[in-house]
Design a protein around this motif. Structure first.
Motif, PDB file in Angstrom:
ATOM      1  N   UNK A  82      33.824  40.968  84.268  1.00  0.00           N
ATOM      2  CA  UNK A  82      32.526  39.999  84.812  1.00  0.00           C
ATOM      3  C   UNK A  82      32.996  39.410  86.269  1.00  0.00           C
ATOM      4  N   UNK A  83      34.284  39.947  86.695  1.00  0.00           N
ATOM      5  CA  UNK A  83      34.696  39.605  88.046  1.00  0.00           C
ATOM      6  C   UNK A  83      35.441  38.119  87.920  1.00  0.00           C
ATOM      7  N   UNK A 178      36.343  39.433  96.319  1.00  0.00           N
ATOM      8  CA  UNK A 178      36.546  40.291  95.206  1.00  0.00           C
ATOM      9  C   UNK A 178      35.802  41.338  95.218  1.00  0.00           C
ATOM     10  N   UNK A 179      35.571  42.021  96.298  1.00  0.00           N
ATOM     11  CA  UNK A 179      34.870  43.353  96.330  1.00  0.00           C
ATOM     12  C   UNK A 179      35.533  44.140  97.344  1.00  0.00           C
ATOM     13  N   UNK A 180      35.708  45.544  97.254  1.00  0.00           N
ATOM     14  CA  UNK A 180      36.374  46.456  97.910  1.00  0.00           C
ATOM     15  C   UNK A 180      35.361  47.270  98.597  1.00  0.00           C
ATOM     16  N   UNK A 181      35.628  47.615  99.678  1.00  0.00           N
ATOM     17  CA  UNK A 181      34.453  48.258 100.465  1.00  0.00           C
ATOM     18  C   UNK A 181      35.084  49.649 101.230  1.00  0.00           C
ATOM     19  N   UNK A 192      36.348  43.544  89.245  1.00  0.00           N
ATOM     20  CA  UNK A 192      36.174  43.421  87.800  1.00  0.00           C
ATOM     21  C   UNK A 192      35.973  44.686  87.245  1.00  0.00           C
ATOM     22  N   UNK A 193      35.274  45.658  88.025  1.00  0.00           N
ATOM     23  CA  UNK A 193      34.947  46.975  87.571  1.00  0.00           C
ATOM     24  C   UNK A 193      36.161  47.881  87.868  1.00  0.00           C
ATOM     25  N   UNK A 194      37.220  47.405  88.573  1.00  0.00           N
ATOM     26  CA  UNK A 194      38.305  48.378  89.116  1.00  0.00           C
ATOM     27  C   UNK A 194      39.488  47.949  88.361  1.00  0.00           C
ATOM     28  N   UNK A 195      39.374  46.609  87.439  1.00  0.00           N
ATOM     29  CA  UNK A 195      40.463  46.227  86.790  1.00  0.00           C
ATOM     30  C   UNK A 195      41.264  47.152  85.901  1.00  0.00           C
ATOM     31  N   UNK A 196      40.645  47.632  85.235  1.00  0.00           N
ATOM     32  CA  UNK A 196      41.269  48.454  84.134  1.00  0.00           C
ATOM     33  C   UNK A 196      42.229  49.671  84.878  1.00  0.00           C
ATOM     34  N   UNK A 197      41.708  50.343  85.711  1.00  0.00           N
ATOM     35  CA  UNK A 197      42.217  51.282  86.613  1.00  0.00           C
ATOM     36  C   UNK A 197      43.375  50.741  87.289  1.00  0.00           C
TER      37      UNK A 197
END
Length: 761
Positions: A82-83, A178-181, A192-197
């Protein structure tokens, strides 16, 4: 209570499970079987241990971590889907704001959204985090690069994961909030969406990390509310005194009121019969003041019962090796010794005697200040539980690193069998650099089949402190024909505990070696024997010695006929033989000193016309790698009541991390210094402390606190130093110099209440 001894036969399984709960500790509790990848994480690819806190064990990066779980980027950072970004603060929070500042440092390099950052206190594991102490204003200087690298390393892993997923070059990806662009493709993703990778990515070599410049900071330097403030003001349990454990019992511990005394016997049957008392026993201790001194432990079902029984305790003390120190006798003896300069000086440059012989003017003065106690608001306490071969502890300490080997010695167990949970600390000021209360809790826990909270009383805190040493200074200075400081001679009368070296906290502060500059300089010391324990006290050495030195500088400037501010600036810029720095932490700069002095004078309105009975005083110091000047404007009435109109403090401590927190520290240190100068004194008679509570130790109350304390910062690219101490030392001499300007009376002795002064509301 049963006397259980260490037993490891069935403890390994429990210890392994327990240590999994300690942040970032390998599940097998071993650092000895490291693969190449693990070693790389720990050693930072051979870069001189720069990321020595980053090792979490391979499991933290394992591919079996799945979506929905928090991902560990390194020992300091976890990122949730959830970031939410959890950052672990490795050092004790003792009210200095370090838990907030550490988070800001990491989050800035991580380019995190501060609104989604959660700060947690890390448990104690030096093998993972490196040094975890808080003292000497060193937390930020020591952790600055480590924390920035933690944030930059995690960001690099997130970028690497995004680059792999998007099939683009990592250099084309930007990070913010906390956002990559990836601007060219329009792709973006949350941390948060990239944390596992990202957790599967190789840990970058710290030498490959590009840390931000001051111009690139997005978070550092802004104002923040302390991360624990809502919990503190709402009374939520954060402190050691708040700890509760299932089945917990409570302990008091009584030691001889004269340091060094031992227990012969006590009224054990009477105490055990007291309501609520579960047990009472004598503890022989280790005989070391920093570990466990002999005493009597009372175990009860609650703190009230333990304290009620403590009041009825009758101990027959063996005083054969106890202290018979007397502060009044020290003062008399020091005065007699002062004029006989030691045959062997500690520092000697130039030709002091020739300078005195040729001087246009010479000035002599004698200064003294008393012993002082720390007595933070939260009395000493520790909760300890000896079970399954493990000593588990909840400790409000400033130096957990120092405590671990001492506790291991007291308990007779390997250090690896200690699990220490760091709590928030209700004030330290140097008192909690010593872990005696923690060692006492461990010794008591070995005899108790339950978690036990050792709680000192306020009187215990006053009677068994590690006090700021008193000090006595005989000065002589020479002014040359141009009105410049030409010679400085100082005879320092201090204390020794072993007859060989100065007692803890009783050395002449090294900072004066760099900030008091004269072409001819001589310093020497005489040491008086002392059994009362002493130690570091907020801004050790500087806290009182700067009062004496900077007050005498004012006397010299008056003798020179020059403006005091210009006299100070001329002195710090004097081209004189430098005393060699003792270590590479010394960053003394005449320019930085001159800049804070000039700015302080400007902000205070130096040279303005004041009404009769009013005065403006100024002093400066180099303390804990910070350059600081302070000014006090006040008025004094016929009853010697002082009204503080304004305090100005100017600091150059490198880049400011949290502006609100730094201002609060500058204001708090100035207020603490005013309180100390006005009223604080510990009196020792026959080895016993006369002041037993705040009623006899008049710490400043809120109605008397100065309303206007203006803090200013000269920010630079110099490495940052801490803020807990530099704003303390120069206040007392600025206060004394202002009193002289207002009344013509020179203050050469503290506290001021002994001279008849008081503060007006």
């Amino acid at each position: 209570m049963a006397d259980t001894k260490p037993n490891f036969t069935q403890s390994d399984a429990y210890l392994s499970a327990l240590m999994r709960e300690v942040r970032s500790v390998p599940a097998d509790n071993s650092l000895l079987t490291m693969g190449r990848r693990t070693l790389f994480k720990l050693a930072g690819g051979g870069a001189a241990g720069l990321i020595l806190g980053f090792y979490l064990g391979d499991a933290a990066f394992a591919a079996e971590q799945t979506d929905g779980e928090d991902q560990a980027m390194n020992a300091f950072i976890r990122i949730a889907p959830d970031n939410t970004i959890t950052i672990y603060s490795k050092c004790p929070e003792i009210g200095q704001g370090i838990k907030t500042s550490f988070g800001v440092i990491v989050a800035d390099e991580l380019d995190a959204d501060w609104n989604h950052v959660v700060m947690e206190q890390a448990d104690i594991n030096p093998k993972v985090y490196g040094s975890q102490g808080a003292g000497g204003s060193t937390s930020i200087p020591h952790a600055w690069d480590q924390l920035r690298q933690a944030g930059a390393s995690a960001k690099a892993m997130l970028i690497a994961a995004a680059a792999e997923q998007w099939g683009v070059d990592a250099s084309q990806i930007s990070a913010q909030d906390s956002v990559l662009t990836h601007a060219a493709s329009g792709k973006s993703a949350s941390y948060g969406s990239l944390a596992v990778a990202a957790a599967r990515m190789p840990v970058p070599d710290p030498r490959s990390l590009k840390l931000k410049t001051r111009a690139e900071y997005r978070l550092i330097g802004k104002r923040y509310r302390g991360v624990d403030d809502p919990k503190v003001v709402s009374g939520q349990p954060l402190f050691g005194i708040d700890v509760q454990r299932p089945g917990m019992v409570y302990a008091s511990y009584t030691k001889c009121p004269a340091a060094g005394g031992k227990v012969r016997s006590f009224n054990v049957d009477e105490i055990k019969a007291e309501r609520g008392v579960l047990d009472a026993f004598a503890v022989g201790g280790t005989g070391l003041l920093v570990e466990v001194m002999p005493g009597v432990a009372i175990i009860a079902k609650d703190t009230w019962s333990a304290f009620q029984a403590k009041d009825k305790l009758k101990v027959d003390w063996d005083l054969s090796e106890a202290s018979t120190d007397s502060s009044s006798k020290f003062s008399i003896e020091a005065k007699k010794l002062a004029t006989a300069f030691p045959e062997k000086p500690d520092d000697h440059v130039g030709d002091v005697d020739k300078s005195f012989a040729n001087a246009t003017k010479t000035v002599e003065a004698y200064y003294e200040y008393p012993f002082a106690a720390h007595v933070p608001l939260e009395p000493m306490n520790t909760t300890a539980h000896w079970h399954d071969g493990v000593m588990e502890m909840w400790v409000p300490t400033q130096q957990p690193d120092r405590g671990l080997p001492l506790i291991a010695k007291v308990a007779g167990i390997p250090q690896e069998r200690i699990v220490m949970h760091q709590t928030r600390v209700g004030g330290g000021f140097g008192r909690r650099l010593v872990n005696d209360y923690t060692c006492e809790a461990a010794a008591i826990a070995l005899k108790v089949n339950a978690p036990v909270k050792l709680q000192w009383t306020r009187e215990d805190d006053f009677s068994h402190d590690f006090y700021r040493p008193a000090g006595y200074h005989q000065f002589k200075g020479a002014i040359d024909g141009d009105g410049r400081l030409d010679a400085w001679q100082e005879h320092f009368i201090t204390f020794t505990a072993d007859g060989k070296k100065e007692a803890s906290g009783a050395s002449l502060t090294d900072n004066l070696r760099y900030s008091i500059k004269a072409p001819n300089l001589r310093r020497g010391k005489t040491m008086l024997p002392l059994k009362i324990p002493t130690g570091a006290w907020r801004a050790p050495g500087d806290n009182a010695q700067v009062f004496a030195a900077q007050s005498f500088m004012h006397e010299l400037s008056l003798a020179s006929g020059r403006d005091h501010v210009e006299f100070l600036i001329a002195a710090v810029n004097r081209d004189v033989p430098e005393l060699a720095p003792k270590d590479n932490s010394v960053n003394f700069s005449p320019k930085r000193a001159s800049d804070v002095i000039r700015m302080c004078a400007e902000k205070a309105g130096w040279g303005k016309t004041l009404s009769k009975g009013s005065g403006l005083g100024l002093a400066w110091c180099y303390s804990h790698a910070g350059h600081v000047a302070q000014a006090v404007e006040l008025s004094v009435d016929g009853r010697k009541q002082i009204k503080i109109d304004r305090i100005v403090v100017v600091l150059d401590v490198g880049p400011i991390i949290d502006m609100a927190g730094s201002e609060a520290q500058a204001q708090g240190a100035s207020t603490d210094a005013l309180s100390t100068a006005m009223g604080l004194k510990i009196t020792i008679e026959n080895g016993r402390i006369r002041e037993q509570n705040y009623n006899a130790y008049p710490i400043l109350r809120m109605p008397f606190a100065p309303m206007a304390i203006d803090a200013y910062f000269i920010q630079s690219d110099n490495p940052p130093t801490g803020m807990g101490e530099p704003a303390f030392p120069a206040l007392a001499p600025a206060l004394g110099n202002a009193i002289f300007a207002a009344t013509g009376e020179r203050v050469r002795r503290l506290p001021l209440r002994d001279l008849g002064y008081s503060l007006a509301i």
